[in-house]
Design a protein around this motif. Structure first.
Motif, PDB file in Angstrom:
ATOM      1  N   SER A 244      -3.835   8.316  -5.919  1.00 17.51           N
ATOM      2  CA  SER A 244      -5.126   8.594  -6.558  1.00 17.51           C
ATOM      3  C   SER A 244      -6.107   9.252  -5.597  1.00 17.51           C
ATOM      4  N   HIS A 245      -5.873   9.113  -4.289  1.00 19.60           N
ATOM      5  CA  HIS A 245      -6.793   9.681  -3.299  1.00 19.60           C
ATOM      6  C   HIS A 245      -6.650  11.189  -3.139  1.00 19.60           C
TER       7      HIS A 245
ATOM      8  N   GLU B  17       3.102   3.548  -5.966  1.00 12.94           N
ATOM      9  CA  GLU B  17       2.114   3.949  -4.967  1.00 12.94           C
ATOM     10  C   GLU B  17       0.877   4.567  -5.618  1.00 12.94           C
ATOM     11  N   ARG B  18       0.562   4.151  -6.834  1.00  6.87           N
ATOM     12  CA  ARG B  18      -0.529   4.783  -7.592  1.00  6.87           C
ATOM     13  C   ARG B  18      -1.891   4.658  -6.924  1.00  6.87           C
ATOM     14  N   GLU B  19      -2.110   3.580  -6.173  1.00  2.00           N
ATOM     15  CA  GLU B  19      -3.388   3.420  -5.500  1.00  2.00           C
ATOM     16  C   GLU B  19      -3.542   4.428  -4.367  1.00  2.00           C
ATOM     17  N   PHE B  20      -2.439   4.878  -3.807  1.00  2.55           N
ATOM     18  CA  PHE B  20      -2.490   5.873  -2.730  1.00  2.55           C
ATOM     19  C   PHE B  20      -2.597   7.288  -3.289  1.00  2.55           C
TER      20      PHE B  20
ATOM     21  N   TRP C 192       4.231   5.474  -9.553  1.00  8.37           N
ATOM     22  CA  TRP C 192       3.671   4.276 -10.172  1.00  8.37           C
ATOM     23  C   TRP C 192       3.492   3.171  -9.131  1.00  8.37           C
TER      24      TRP C 192
ATOM     25  N   SER D 190      -3.839   2.824 -18.415  1.00 11.14           N
ATOM     26  CA  SER D 190      -4.563   3.162 -17.195  1.00 11.14           C
ATOM     27  C   SER D 190      -3.730   2.790 -15.977  1.00 11.14           C
TER      28      SER D 190
ATOM     29  N   ILE E 285      -5.130   2.567 -12.913  1.00 12.27           N
ATOM     30  CA  ILE E 285      -6.001   1.955 -11.925  1.00 12.27           C
ATOM     31  C   ILE E 285      -6.683   0.736 -12.514  1.00 12.27           C
ATOM     32  N   LYS E 286      -7.235  -0.065 -11.631  1.00 13.24           N
ATOM     33  CA  LYS E 286      -7.936  -1.255 -12.099  1.00 13.24           C
ATOM     34  C   LYS E 286      -9.143  -0.852 -12.925  1.00 13.24           C
TER      35      LYS E 286
ATOM     36  N   HIS F  52      -5.224   1.991   2.301  1.00 12.20           N
ATOM     37  CA  HIS F  52      -5.532   1.138   1.155  1.00 12.20           C
ATOM     38  C   HIS F  52      -5.100  -0.289   1.465  1.00 12.20           C
ATOM     39  N   HIS F  53      -6.058  -1.208   1.435  1.00 11.15           N
ATOM     40  CA  HIS F  53      -5.787  -2.616   1.703  1.00 11.15           C
ATOM     41  C   HIS F  53      -5.032  -2.825   3.022  1.00 11.15           C
TER      42      HIS F  53
END
Length: 227
Positions: free
Chosen positions: A54-55, A49-52, A47, A215, A217-218, A82-83
């Motif tokens: 997702s790749h 590190e969800r943006e990572f 959760w 969700s 993600i954004k 990411h960012h």
């Protein structure tokens, strides 16, 4: 005589499905899934590190298991940016269902984990939702909660083309209403998702049923601005 008594309500989510003519084929009881408990720390990590994570969903799409016996081993080794932050992700599942994942400096290993592809591909969000709501279950606010519960139409000869059985990410009850939580770990929410959840909630929970879309993600479609 206009007297009243307290409504007792229903104790389990099974009661709701049985009332509407459905049979629970997999109860989805958390306590019976030892692997859920053993990977709860990883679930919380995913959760964060969800943006990572997702790749790597694309690499997992074709490797999802169809059963505990029929699953496909995999090995993923990828650096994700990411960012301005870079994280190296290594994830694998061998032929004996031994799973491992390294996220930056954190490593996790699990034995007997044939569903690891499905878990990393989005199933972790279902388990995260359950863990997030668990305190309400312990406090008695929620009477019953399941994850991965599956149902089928009890009388198959009466099956409707528009009403079929299926699997629920998370489903719970306070004794009076059925709450259905749909989790989206790898894609943005769409208006169609809302309509489908509304139909699902009404079908299985009646007019008092409630649906929740979660969700990771954004939102790319502006739904957060209008909810």
């Amino acid at each position: 005589d206009f007297s009243s008594v307290e409504t007792r309500g229903l104790d389990t989510v099974d009661d709701f499905f049985n009332l509407y003519g459905f049979q629970v084929t997999d109860a989805g009881i958390w306590e019976e899934k030892e692997i859920y408990r053993s990977r709860r720390n990883l679930t919380s990590k995913l959760w964060k590190e969800r943006e990572f994570i997702s790749h790597i969903y694309g690499a997992l799409t074709e490797k999802r298991y169809s059963s505990d016996i029929n699953f496909e081993p995999f090995n993923i080794n990828k650096s994700v940016q990411h960012h301005g932050r870079v994280m190296h992700i290594r994830a694998s599942l061998d032929g004996n269902a031994n799973a491992s994942i390294t996220l930056g400096n954190s490593s996790f290993e699990f034995a007997d984990c044939p569903d690891f592809a499905r878990y990393l591909g989005g199933g972790w969000l279902e388990e995260y939702a359950y863990l997030h709501l668990a305190p309400l279950l312990e406090a008695g606010v929620i009477r019953d909660m399941r994850t991965g519960l599956t149902i089928d139409w009890e009388h198959k000869t009466m099956r409707s083309n528009s009403v079929i059985g299926g699997e629920f990410d998370v489903v719970l009850t306070d004794g009076f209403r059925l709450f259905i939580i749909e989790c989206r770990a790898g894609k943005a929410l769409k208006i169609d998702d809302i309509y489908k959840l509304k139909d699902k909630t009404t079908t299985y929970g009646g007019i008092a049923g409630r649906g929740i879309l979660l969700s990771a993600i954004k939102d790319l479609y502006g739904l957060n601005k209008t909810r």
